[in-house]
Scaffold this active site. Structure first.
Site, mmCIF file in Angstrom:
data_model
loop_
_atom_site.group_PDB
_atom_site.id
_atom_site.type_symbol
_atom_site.label_atom_id
_atom_site.label_comp_id
_atom_site.label_asym_id
_atom_site.label_seq_id
_atom_site.Cartn_x
_atom_site.Cartn_y
_atom_site.Cartn_z
ATOM 1 N N GLY A 10 -2.773 -20.863 -20.675
ATOM 2 C CA GLY A 10 -1.695 -19.884 -20.626
ATOM 3 C C GLY A 10 -2.032 -18.756 -19.679
ATOM 4 O O GLY A 10 -3.055 -18.789 -18.980
ATOM 5 N N GLY A 13 -5.550 -17.132 -20.225
ATOM 6 C CA GLY A 13 -6.759 -17.934 -20.285
ATOM 7 C C GLY A 13 -6.563 -19.296 -20.898
ATOM 8 O O GLY A 13 -5.454 -19.721 -21.200
ATOM 9 N N LYS A 30 -10.549 -18.944 -27.287
ATOM 10 C CA LYS A 30 -9.704 -18.582 -26.152
ATOM 11 C C LYS A 30 -10.534 -17.741 -25.186
ATOM 12 O O LYS A 30 -11.104 -16.721 -25.583
ATOM 13 C CB LYS A 30 -8.486 -17.797 -26.630
ATOM 14 C CG LYS A 30 -7.446 -17.527 -25.547
ATOM 15 C CD LYS A 30 -6.195 -16.918 -26.169
ATOM 16 C CE LYS A 30 -5.076 -16.774 -25.160
ATOM 17 N NZ LYS A 30 -3.825 -16.256 -25.807
ATOM 18 N N ASP A 127 6.981 -14.333 -28.551
ATOM 19 C CA ASP A 127 6.957 -15.601 -27.811
ATOM 20 C C ASP A 127 7.036 -16.784 -28.769
ATOM 21 O O ASP A 127 6.341 -17.783 -28.603
ATOM 22 C CB ASP A 127 5.700 -15.688 -26.945
ATOM 23 C CG ASP A 127 5.823 -16.750 -25.842
ATOM 24 O OD1 ASP A 127 6.971 -17.134 -25.507
ATOM 25 O OD2 ASP A 127 4.785 -17.202 -25.331
#
Length: 300
Positions: A10, A13, A30, A127
């Site tokens: 994304g 990262g 992540k 999101d």
């Protein structure tokens, strides 16, 4: 942490399946590399770490750790690994869910949003979309990827635009974030799942998703229509408002027992899709997941 396969990529990262060398646990890590990011991306990454560390809900990956390798310019967020299937896979595979399944996904998603929006200050995801909802093997949902999260309400706007076209509410283009912003995204997500089509490719009438072209009249269409209203002043404002209209639909159906009995029987075998009429029954808020191949995913 020993990094393994890439689970997702994304703007902030890559997310890896990894092993905690001290505990031996399998986790999700992540990793943000400053060299390939911006300072705004770094700020969003730091915000994600800070917010996730404060959350405690079974529908949200648990925060475990964070680390920084400043010399290499790499920063990491360590989370619970959610084993499950992203709902976006059903869209890609053109799997049309039954109406009872859609009601179940709605209720599970509302439970997660109710927790987030009920915090002080409220946490707005910004999101929500099929790719960020993972379904575990037991049928429970997890909302992942808090990289765009906002931990305060800013109805006046003025912040960075975060979201995914098709799922983001119109006010997000002005940097606004409200509880109703996530309600819009959830409505668009359920519509995309019902049609097995990404939301940005659905027909529209002006700014609004044209549900009249997509679904036959019925309680589900009425609820989704109120959720994807482009004007936030006219949209269902929060989880309580969505649940209220769902209860009104249940009450209307309960008032006609014969119709409810017939429609419930139809709902057991009817899928909601572009070539199949939507079942009119307001089904129980949990339903067994449609058959989908098992997979393992984590926040991306």
């Amino acid at each position: 942490y020993e990094l393994g396969e890439v689970l997702g990529s994304g703007g902030q990262g890559n997310t890896y399946r990894a092993v905690d060398r001290e505990s031996g646990d399998t986790v999700a890590v992540k990793v943000l590399a400053l060299r390939g990011s911006t300072w705004k991306g770094f700020d969003l990454f730091e915000r994600e770490c800070d917010v996730l560390a404060t959350l405690d809900h079974p529908g949200i990956p648990h925060y475990r750790d964070r680390f920084a390798d400043e010399e290499a310019g790499r920063y990491g967020l360590v989370m619970e690994l959610v084993e499950g299937q992203a709902l976006s896979q059903a869209v890609k595979q053109k799997v049309y869910p039954s109406e009872p399944r859609l009601w179940g996904l709605l209720e599970q998603s509302l439970e997660i949003l109710d927790y987030l929006h009920g915090l002080r200050p409220p946490v707005i995801h910004r999101d929500l979309k099929p790719a960020n909802l993972l379904e575990r093997p037991d049928g429970s949902l997890a909302l992942v990827d808090f990289g765009g999260v906002r931990a305060t309400l800013r109805p006046e706007g003025g912040s960075t635009v975060v979201g995914t076209f098709g799922y983001m509410a119109p006010e997000q283009l002005h940097g606004e974030a409200l509880a109703a912003t996530d309600i819009y995204a959830l409505g668009a997500t359920l519509t995309a799942l019902a049609m097995a089509q990404e939301a940005d490719r659905l027909p529209r009438s002006g700014l609004k998703i044209d549900l009249e072209k997509l679904m036959t009249p019925g309680p589900l269409r009425d609820v989704l229509d109120a959720m994807v209203e482009p004007d936030p002043a006219k949209r269902l404002a929060d989880v309580a408002a969505v649940r209220a209209i769902v209860e009104r639909c249940r009450g209307a159906l309960d008032a006609t027992p014969a119709a409810l009995s017939a429609s419930t029987a139809a709902a057991g075998s009817t899928a909601v899709g572009p070539t199949a009429p939507a079942a009119r029954a307001l089904a129980p808020t949990t339903a067994p997941p449609d058959a989908m191949p098992p997979a393992q995913q984590a926040p991306g």
